[in-house]
Design an enzyme around this catalytic site. Structure first.
Site, PDB file in Angstrom:
ATOM      1  N   LYS A 209       0.836  -1.203   0.000  1.00 28.11           N
ATOM      2  CA  LYS A 209       0.000   0.000   0.000  1.00 28.11           C
ATOM      3  C   LYS A 209       0.874   1.258   0.000  1.00 28.11           C
ATOM      4  O   LYS A 209       0.700   2.153  -0.798  1.00 28.11           O
ATOM      5  CB  LYS A 209      -0.928  -0.027   1.209  1.00 28.11           C
ATOM      6  N   GLU A 215      10.556  -4.513   4.563  1.00 26.64           N
ATOM      7  CA  GLU A 215      10.639  -5.943   4.214  1.00 26.64           C
ATOM      8  C   GLU A 215      10.306  -6.140   2.742  1.00 26.64           C
ATOM      9  O   GLU A 215      11.017  -6.836   2.007  1.00 26.64           O
ATOM     10  CB  GLU A 215       9.632  -6.766   5.038  1.00 26.64           C
ATOM     11  N   GLY A 270      -4.747  -1.599   5.105  1.00 26.72           N
ATOM     12  CA  GLY A 270      -3.930  -2.734   4.670  1.00 26.72           C
ATOM     13  C   GLY A 270      -4.581  -4.082   4.930  1.00 26.72           C
ATOM     14  O   GLY A 270      -4.660  -4.937   4.055  1.00 26.72           O
ATOM     15  N   GLU A 356      -4.561  -6.442  14.998  1.00 30.42           N
ATOM     16  CA  GLU A 356      -3.991  -5.151  14.585  1.00 30.42           C
ATOM     17  C   GLU A 356      -5.077  -4.068  14.632  1.00 30.42           C
ATOM     18  O   GLU A 356      -4.801  -2.903  14.869  1.00 30.42           O
ATOM     19  CB  GLU A 356      -3.381  -5.241  13.172  1.00 30.42           C
ATOM     20  N   HIS A 387      -5.450 -33.044  18.248  1.00 27.66           N
ATOM     21  CA  HIS A 387      -4.343 -33.876  18.736  1.00 27.66           C
ATOM     22  C   HIS A 387      -3.198 -33.033  19.274  1.00 27.66           C
ATOM     23  O   HIS A 387      -2.082 -33.516  19.413  1.00 27.66           O
ATOM     24  CB  HIS A 387      -3.866 -34.799  17.614  1.00 27.66           C
ATOM     25  N   LYS A 516       9.445  -0.562  14.392  1.00 24.77           N
ATOM     26  CA  LYS A 516       9.986  -0.213  13.067  1.00 24.77           C
ATOM     27  C   LYS A 516      11.066   0.853  13.204  1.00 24.77           C
ATOM     28  O   LYS A 516      12.135   0.758  12.610  1.00 24.77           O
ATOM     29  CB  LYS A 516       8.869   0.368  12.177  1.00 24.77           C
TER      30      LYS A 516
END
Ligand code: F6P
Length: 551
Positions: A209, A215, A270, A356, A387, A516
């Site tokens: 966006k 990253e 986002g 978020e 399990h 960040k």
């Protein structure tokens, strides 16, 4: 605009507190025994999906009081504000209009002087043309071969939605297109994907966006370098890289041509963006027509959410149930348990959507709030979860409300697998609801006939199930683009309902910023070798890394 008002100051909240004291000691088993119509009373159908809320620790009075809470918190007005495009994301000064991305009506929706619905349709048309070229083989790579592998590079909302949806709809995937995702900045993610690619037949979708996410940019640059190393000429990039972004300038700077850029708008959050150009990898995988069916499923849920009365409105009820368990029962986690292998990534996707959005502790006027907000979302596909962690849900000390999700009809009806799967789905919610009393356990052990009375009384407490564990069962007819779209939109609106009641802003995510910022500074330190001042732990760890990294 959303008003600022603490839910704890409402009349309904006080009544709910008193009501909780009455409901808390009641066992679901009694509630079912007392009311044979409980299933009919608390079951809702939206399109082809059934929502059974009856195994929750609620009565009709609970629903009445919770909807009163929603009224007092002016939820209906908030819903309208969102759909109309008011700037309800106040801390970022933005409208919240993911619903416009799947609005196929003739409504007019003006945002910042532009006809938003027309802009949406223009981009959808661009996506359709792209997909048609891709699937017909008209879109060719630099050596003239058709594309057969699409790689989505993105993170968070630019990854989790497309990845979850393409996995969920694998059965609908075009046979000539393979799909991969690169998200993590850990070089292993890119290395493992790149090593299986042929640059001549691969197309990279850079999904971001903001087009500033470190990253994604690192992975995009690494992939571009890898591509150029093989393809040589920079001009080949235009046949192998497209971008999805609101930041068209940054995209151009990266070297992607404007005609290969699919835009969207800052009024798409986002984690709410899979319906926008961010869904290009979905359309590339399943075809544009099926992508549109996904949008139409979401649109159907939007219409239900906007029009259904609160007491019959599924996202509203799901949101209110979460308030009931979080703020009255004190539950701190919520499990999502899809009994469908294709939906196995749903819990991960919902973690971002809910946590978020609603992992906040400042009220809408900035005060620190004194009640709990978003519980931790977790889960895994059934029957695998049975399990591993189901033991704790059945016999642990904390109460965990669960959403169980299973389609009536399997997309892979092999032998008796589906009835076997569904027998587990039904059995688990029944077991969680009913439990097993000490008397029942003792009787069962006695019937076996091989244990003494002493042995029975020693063993029995370990085999007792308290029961009374709340579950919601969600049954789409089948996992299709339409039913999946509707299910995701239901969770989006549930998220919104919770945020309105909790008096928080659900559409910003300032909580990701601090990490960040610090990572940016530390990266500089690591690259330059000049260590700045830190606490002793962080300084010690960085020094340890610096000392050992070349060994
Ligand atoms: O994690 C923070 C976040 O901003 C998410 O909200 C978003 O989905 C993700 O990063 C990716 O952002 P972008 O699409 O701008 O690269």
């Amino acid at each position: 605009m959303l008003k600022n008002y603490s839910p704890t100051h409402t009349e309904a909240w006080k009544k709910l507190q008193a009501h909780f004291e009455q409901v808390k000691p009641k066992h679901l088993r009694e509630m079912f025994a007392e009311d044979p119509k409980r299933f009919e009373k608390f079951t809702y159908k939206v399109e082809d999906t059934l929502y059974d809320l009856s195994k929750n620790r609620i009565t009709t009075e609970t629903i009445k009081l919770l909807t009163q809470l929603a009224e007092e918190m002016e939820l209906p007005a908030a819903i309208e504000s969102m759909f109309r495009g008011e700037k309800i994301n106040a801390t970022e000064g933005r409208a919240v209009l993911h619903t416009a991305l799947r609005n196929f009506t003739d409504e007019k929706l003006e945002v910042e002087g532009e006809n938003a619905l027309q802009e949406v349709r223009d981009v959808l048309q661009q996506m359709k043309v792209f997909c048609d070229k891709l699937h017909s083989g008209e879109w060719k790579g630099y050596t003239g071969k058709p594309i057969n592998h699409v790689v989505n590079i993105g993170i968070g909302g630019s990854h989790l939605g497309p990845q979850m949806v393409t996995e969920a709809l694998k059965k609908f995937q075009k046979p000539n297109i393979e799909l991969s995702f690169i998200s993590n900045v850990d070089g292993t993610d890119a290395a493992e994907v790149l090593r299986k690619l042929n640059p001549e037949t691969t197309l990279f979708i850079i999904a971001s966006k903001t087009f500033t996410t470190k990253e994604t940019l690192a992975n995009a640059h690494t992939s571009r370098d890898w591509f150029l190393e093989k393809a040589g000429e920079k001009e080949h990039i235009k046949k192998h890289f497209v971008a999805l972004s609101t930041n068209t300038e940054a995209v151009e700077e990266f070297g992607i041509a404007p005609e290969n850029t699919f835009r969207f708008w800052d009024w798409v959050g986002g984690r709410y963006s899979l319906w926008s150009a961010i869904g290009l990898s979905i359309a590339a995988a399943i075809g544009y027509e099926k992508f549109e069916e996904l949008l139409k499923g979401a649109e159907a849920m939007d219409k239900h959410f906007r029009k259904a009365p609160l007491h019959q409105n599924v996202p509203v009820l799901m949101g209110l149930l979460s308030i009931w368990y979080t703020n009255f029962f004190g539950c701190e986690t919520h499990a999502v348990l899809p009994y469908d292998q294709y939906l196995r990534l749903l819990p991960e996707y919902l973690q971002q959507l809910l946590m978020e959005s609603n992992g906040k502790s400042a009220s809408r006027n900035g005060d620190e709030i004194n009640y709990q907000t978003q519980p931790v979302i977790w889960g895994a596909a059934g029957t695998n979860g049975q399990h591993s962690f189901f033991q704790l849900i059945h016999q642990g000390t904390i109460l965990i409300p669960c959403d169980f999700i299973a389609p009536v009809v399997s997309n892979n009806p092999i032998g008796q697998h589906h009835p076997m799967l569904l027998s587990n789905f039904f059995a688990q919610t029944e077991a969680l609801m009913k439990g097993k009393t000490k008397e029942e356990v003792e009787q069962e052990l006695r019937q076996k006939g091989n244990l003494s009375d002493d042995e029975i009384s020693e063993l029995a407490p370990h085999k007792v199930f308290e029961g009374n564990k709340p579950t919601t069962s969600i049954m789409p007819h089948q996992v299709t683009p339409f039913s999946l779209g509707s299910l995701i939109a239901m969770y989006e609106h549930k998220t919104f309902v919770q945020g309105v009641i909790w008096n928080i802003y659900s559409f910003d995510q300032w909580g990701v910023e601090l990490g960040k910022q610090l990572a940016g500074k530390i990266e500089e330190e690591l690259l330059s070798g000049k260590q700045a001042e830190h606490d002793s732990s962080t300084a010690g760890l960085i020094a340890y890394y610096n000392k050992n990294r070349t060994k």
